[in-house]
Design an enzyme around this catalytic site. Sequence first.
Site, PDB file in Angstrom:
ATOM      1  N   GLU A  38      23.169 -66.269 -29.319  1.00  7.40           N
ATOM      2  CA  GLU A  38      22.257 -66.089 -30.456  1.00  7.40           C
ATOM      3  C   GLU A  38      22.177 -67.357 -31.299  1.00  7.40           C
ATOM      4  O   GLU A  38      22.764 -68.380 -30.968  1.00  7.40           O
ATOM      5  CB  GLU A  38      22.700 -64.901 -31.321  1.00  7.40           C
ATOM      6  CG  GLU A  38      24.133 -65.021 -31.824  1.00  7.40           C
ATOM      7  CD  GLU A  38      24.743 -63.709 -32.291  1.00  7.40           C
ATOM      8  OE1 GLU A  38      24.216 -62.634 -31.973  1.00  7.40           O
ATOM      9  OE2 GLU A  38      25.789 -63.767 -32.949  1.00  7.40           O
TER      10      GLU A  38
ATOM     11  N   ASP B  76      24.883 -66.147 -41.947  1.00  6.64           N
ATOM     12  CA  ASP B  76      23.860 -66.790 -41.109  1.00  6.64           C
ATOM     13  C   ASP B  76      23.151 -67.935 -41.825  1.00  6.64           C
ATOM     14  O   ASP B  76      21.916 -67.964 -41.898  1.00  6.64           O
ATOM     15  CB  ASP B  76      22.808 -65.744 -40.658  1.00  6.64           C
ATOM     16  CG  ASP B  76      23.438 -64.542 -39.982  1.00  6.64           C
ATOM     17  OD1 ASP B  76      24.344 -64.739 -39.163  1.00  6.64           O
ATOM     18  OD2 ASP B  76      23.014 -63.411 -40.259  1.00  6.64           O
TER      19      ASP B  76
END
Length: 491
Positions: A174, A14
């Site tokens: 997301e 991420d």
Amino acid sequence: MIYQNPIISGFYPDPSVCEAEGKYYLVCSSFQYFPGVPIFESEDLVNWKQIGHALTRKSQVQLENVSSSGGVFAPTIRYHEGVFYMVTTNDTTHQNFYVYTDDIYGEWSEPVYIDQGGIDPSLLFDGGKVYFISNGTDDYGVGGITQCEIDIKTGKKLTPSKNIWQGSGGRYLESPHMYKINGSYYLMAAEGGTEYGHMITYARSDDPWGEFKGYEKNPVLTNRNLGGFEIQGVGHGDLIQAKSGEWFVIHLGFRQIGQYDTFHHLGREVFMTPIHFGADGNFTAGSNGTTGRSYEISGDFVRQEHKLFTFENTDISLDWVYLRHPDLDNYKLSAQGFELTAGEATLDEPKSPTFIGIRQRAFVGELSCEVTTEGGEAGITVYMDENHHYDIAVRQTDEGFEAILRLNIGDVKCVQNSVKLRGSTATLGIGMNNYAYTFTVTENGAALHLGGAQTRYVSTEVAGGFTGVLFGLYAQRGGKGRFKKFEIKYQ
Ligand code: 6LW
């Protein structure tokens, strides 16, 4: 120069990136590991050096009861008027918060909580306003990418939270990030779930509140159709402009083992893919919307490769991490060696056993370390989570000392092999290749093969979750371990 992907290898998922005063800064998720949120610095976007962690104090983040792959989720880093902001979610307490600092090499602030739910929070500083964006449900019950305006001094909401985009139709929308580029607002996100179907999509608007119109050729980046290709699961990225003016997306992906029935055990890593803006303001990514092994970036520099990791050349506070909140009285750490005293917890529990780990960074290599135990058990674990780890250790029994290889794969937990030792000290070795770990013990120069275990059973496909393999030095069941001459050599 030509750079190779991944640009940061091993479990660093991420990624989010920003530019400040001519340098680049990158942060990653850290889940149940402490300190949380590693920070990297780069001058060229290719060579990254870790310089710290954003969450170094218990008061900033509670990890006490977080499950594996719970805790600290995807962070975003931004720089505005001399201040760095890092915003993230503690997924276990369902809280979004940011910390800030004006010294990237120093400590970060206490957390400032924001009353908007969801995960993967991001910030946009624009024209004196600060937008807080996450993937969650808005104040009217609508799910998707949600936004409010906040007061950056207090974290207080200045507007209701309102849905601004619902993605291009993929599952698990997301990782939203918004950018203002040439007067247009770009809302970039990930869809498809953080696995083989992962992808990056985006939408554009003239106004930060929308209406956002999805790019016609979404997904702009995905490797989901590249079946046998090593690089998979590309998505969850952040845009960055190099000093040369070139644009890139820095994003996660993973390297699969095998061609069919594949798996990955190093976790999600950091990749970089070039972005090209067209005359209409839309951008395309990579090689026909996919991420390849290598690309060109302007600049005349070399990639520094790190293949050797020892106590002397690693930094205890940067390269090594604990599980949840360690009892630091149980750790005496120096470049000469680590001394670990067992606490109550074992490696088989989602707690804080006496464990200090370093990420596995490449597939092929060798690890060795001299381990001595006084009572109990001290060793090295190939650790994915409490239910998926392989341990090689020295332990004390009623008859003396022995070296053991223990496998823990879900419900199957067994000591595969044990050999008697003459004393309490042995050199433990772990060989690595794509498919297997091999375990050896050496006492007084005599090496003995204890056994092997497949990499597959500590992979994400078996263990689940969001993390990757670490090598953890540990002491448990009353052991007091001394670790010397630690070395990992990757090929
Ligand atoms: C993260 C989400 C995701 O919050 O995985 O790849 C989750 N995407 O954006 C955990 O890393």
